[in-house]
Design a protein around this motif. Structure first.
Motif, PDB file in Angstrom:
ATOM      1  N   GLY A  95      22.946 -10.979 -11.959  1.00 54.47           N
ATOM      2  CA  GLY A  95      21.618  -9.806 -11.823  1.00 54.47           C
ATOM      3  C   GLY A  95      21.116 -10.069 -10.029  1.00 54.47           C
ATOM      4  N   CYS A  96      21.101 -10.805  -9.522  1.00 52.54           N
ATOM      5  CA  CYS A  96      20.787 -11.046  -8.422  1.00 52.54           C
ATOM      6  C   CYS A  96      21.038 -10.344  -7.147  1.00 52.54           C
ATOM      7  N   LEU A  97      21.841  -9.536  -7.543  1.00 52.75           N
ATOM      8  CA  LEU A  97      21.524  -7.746  -6.769  1.00 52.75           C
ATOM      9  C   LEU A  97      20.845  -6.897  -6.902  1.00 52.75           C
ATOM     10  N   LEU A  98      21.076  -6.525  -8.557  1.00 50.07           N
ATOM     11  CA  LEU A  98      19.793  -5.709  -9.159  1.00 50.07           C
ATOM     12  C   LEU A  98      18.731  -6.090  -8.740  1.00 50.07           C
ATOM     13  N   GLN A  99      18.490  -6.952  -8.832  1.00 53.70           N
ATOM     14  CA  GLN A  99      16.644  -7.453  -8.333  1.00 53.70           C
ATOM     15  C   GLN A  99      16.368  -7.860  -7.652  1.00 53.70           C
ATOM     16  N   LEU A 100      16.840  -7.922  -6.426  1.00 58.38           N
ATOM     17  CA  LEU A 100      17.157  -7.772  -4.824  1.00 58.38           C
ATOM     18  C   LEU A 100      17.082  -6.647  -4.843  1.00 58.38           C
ATOM     19  N   ALA A 101      17.838  -5.200  -5.495  1.00 59.07           N
ATOM     20  CA  ALA A 101      17.505  -4.030  -4.859  1.00 59.07           C
ATOM     21  C   ALA A 101      16.255  -3.441  -5.606  1.00 59.07           C
ATOM     22  N   ILE A 102      15.643  -4.329  -6.897  1.00 60.40           N
ATOM     23  CA  ILE A 102      14.449  -3.833  -6.966  1.00 60.40           C
ATOM     24  C   ILE A 102      13.250  -4.020  -6.038  1.00 60.40           C
ATOM     25  N   PHE A 103      13.307  -5.622  -5.560  1.00 52.75           N
ATOM     26  CA  PHE A 103      12.434  -6.325  -4.862  1.00 52.75           C
ATOM     27  C   PHE A 103      12.230  -5.151  -3.772  1.00 52.75           C
ATOM     28  N   ALA A 104      13.465  -4.727  -3.472  1.00 52.49           N
ATOM     29  CA  ALA A 104      13.643  -4.232  -1.848  1.00 52.49           C
ATOM     30  C   ALA A 104      13.139  -2.819  -1.620  1.00 52.49           C
ATOM     31  N   LEU A 105      13.642  -2.402  -3.269  1.00 50.47           N
ATOM     32  CA  LEU A 105      13.259  -0.826  -2.938  1.00 50.47           C
ATOM     33  C   LEU A 105      12.279  -0.189  -3.153  1.00 50.47           C
ATOM     34  N   ALA A 106      11.307  -0.718  -3.882  1.00 46.53           N
ATOM     35  CA  ALA A 106       9.992  -1.013  -4.815  1.00 46.53           C
ATOM     36  C   ALA A 106       8.875  -1.026  -3.229  1.00 46.53           C
ATOM     37  N   PRO A 107       8.547  -1.321  -2.282  1.00 42.58           N
ATOM     38  CA  PRO A 107       7.891  -1.239  -1.150  1.00 42.58           C
ATOM     39  C   PRO A 107       8.253  -0.030  -0.978  1.00 42.58           C
ATOM     40  N   LEU A 108       9.551   0.603  -0.391  1.00 43.27           N
ATOM     41  CA  LEU A 108      10.346   1.237   0.438  1.00 43.27           C
ATOM     42  C   LEU A 108      10.016   2.451  -0.253  1.00 43.27           C
ATOM     43  N   ILE A 109       9.913   2.755  -1.467  1.00 43.65           N
ATOM     44  CA  ILE A 109       9.834   4.428  -2.029  1.00 43.65           C
ATOM     45  C   ILE A 109       8.286   4.017  -2.372  1.00 43.65           C
ATOM     46  N   ALA A 110       7.336   3.345  -1.870  1.00 42.24           N
ATOM     47  CA  ALA A 110       6.293   3.066  -2.475  1.00 42.24           C
ATOM     48  C   ALA A 110       5.132   3.438  -0.495  1.00 42.24           C
ATOM     49  N   LEU A 111       6.295   3.540   0.409  1.00 43.76           N
ATOM     50  CA  LEU A 111       6.202   3.500   1.937  1.00 43.76           C
ATOM     51  C   LEU A 111       6.294   5.030   1.563  1.00 43.76           C
ATOM     52  N   THR A 112       7.693   5.340   0.939  1.00 38.30           N
ATOM     53  CA  THR A 112       7.771   6.379   1.495  1.00 38.30           C
ATOM     54  C   THR A 112       6.352   7.973   0.821  1.00 38.30           C
ATOM     55  N   LEU A 113       6.445   7.678  -0.395  1.00 39.64           N
ATOM     56  CA  LEU A 113       5.176   8.593  -1.051  1.00 39.64           C
ATOM     57  C   LEU A 113       3.627   8.343  -0.204  1.00 39.64           C
ATOM     58  N   VAL A 114       4.017   7.257   0.337  1.00 41.43           N
ATOM     59  CA  VAL A 114       1.909   6.988   1.132  1.00 41.43           C
ATOM     60  C   VAL A 114       2.564   8.653   2.462  1.00 41.43           C
ATOM     61  N   ILE A 115       3.783   8.540   3.351  1.00 46.87           N
ATOM     62  CA  ILE A 115       3.906   9.236   4.154  1.00 46.87           C
ATOM     63  C   ILE A 115       4.138  10.242   3.592  1.00 46.87           C
ATOM     64  N   VAL A 116       4.689  10.616   2.246  1.00 43.52           N
ATOM     65  CA  VAL A 116       4.629  11.799   2.188  1.00 43.52           C
ATOM     66  C   VAL A 116       3.532  13.068   1.341  1.00 43.52           C
ATOM     67  N   ILE A 117       2.514  12.056   0.957  1.00 41.65           N
ATOM     68  CA  ILE A 117       1.828  12.907   0.291  1.00 41.65           C
ATOM     69  C   ILE A 117       0.475  12.301   1.625  1.00 41.65           C
ATOM     70  N   SER A 118       0.389  11.840   2.894  1.00 42.34           N
ATOM     71  CA  SER A 118      -0.457  11.889   4.307  1.00 42.34           C
ATOM     72  C   SER A 118       0.117  13.215   4.566  1.00 42.34           C
ATOM     73  N   ILE A 119       1.745  13.413   4.360  1.00 39.57           N
ATOM     74  CA  ILE A 119       1.873  15.182   5.556  1.00 39.57           C
ATOM     75  C   ILE A 119       1.138  15.871   4.641  1.00 39.57           C
ATOM     76  N   LEU A 120       1.497  15.631   3.342  1.00 38.43           N
ATOM     77  CA  LEU A 120       0.906  17.233   2.532  1.00 38.43           C
ATOM     78  C   LEU A 120      -0.546  17.461   2.424  1.00 38.43           C
ATOM     79  N   LEU A 121      -1.760  16.084   3.259  1.00 36.91           N
ATOM     80  CA  LEU A 121      -2.781  16.404   2.808  1.00 36.91           C
ATOM     81  C   LEU A 121      -2.885  16.787   4.719  1.00 36.91           C
ATOM     82  N   THR A 122      -2.305  16.393   5.454  1.00 39.05           N
ATOM     83  CA  THR A 122      -2.973  17.131   6.563  1.00 39.05           C
ATOM     84  C   THR A 122      -2.645  18.314   7.184  1.00 39.05           C
ATOM     85  N   ARG A 123      -1.529  18.945   6.010  1.00 37.64           N
ATOM     86  CA  ARG A 123      -1.382  20.162   6.239  1.00 37.64           C
ATOM     87  C   ARG A 123      -2.140  21.273   5.901  1.00 37.64           C
TER      88      ARG A 123
END
Length: 137
Positions: A109-137
């Motif tokens: 499960g090392c690769l699975l845990q790495l994927a989870i820990f790496a993807l969580a911040p990436l998803i959060a960053l993507t959400l922040v960018i999408v929300i900020s784009i939506l709010l500036t329109r």
């Protein structure tokens, strides 16, 4: 290794030998391990332990974390095999552990845990960018 072996709990009149078991934690681990030798269970700390086992017949060895069915791994140790095993806990508690000859076990499960820990911040960053784009329109 100089541990005093835990006596064999089953009935056996034949020759005995000592099983040396080294348990290693996974990324996430319970407080201790439960070692099963031919159906007898022993609660142990992580690290090294020694168990008296029959030398002339196969022995079933199982390890799990805590007192339950977490990270279970099992093997049958034949009389021809060396009496030294290593258990490695999984990276995630819902996965099985691994047991085998020292130096041959890998953590599941090392690769699975790495994927989870790496993807969580990436998803959060993507959400922040999408929300900020939506709010500036």
């Amino acid at each position: 290794m100089s541990e005093t072996p835990i006596p064999y709990a089953g009935h056996h009149d034949g020759p005995m030998r000592v099983l040396h078991l080294h348990t290693r934690r996974g990324i996430v681990a319970k407080a201790g391990v439960t070692v099963g030798i031919d159906g007898a269970h022993y609660h142990q700390r992580w690290g090294r332990a020694a168990f008296e086992i029959p030398a002339d017949k196969p022995v079933h060895v199982a390890v799990s974390q805590g007192g339950g069915q977490v990270g279970v791994a099992a093997t049958v140790l034949t009389s021809e095999q060396p009496s030294e095993l290593e258990y490695r806990g999984p990276a995630a508690l819902y996965l099985a552990g691994t047991i085998g000859a020292p130096g041959t076990v890998k953590q599941r499960g090392c690769l699975l845990q790495l994927a989870i820990f790496a993807l969580a911040p990436l998803i959060a960053l993507t959400l922040v960018i999408v929300i900020s784009i939506l709010l500036t329109r």
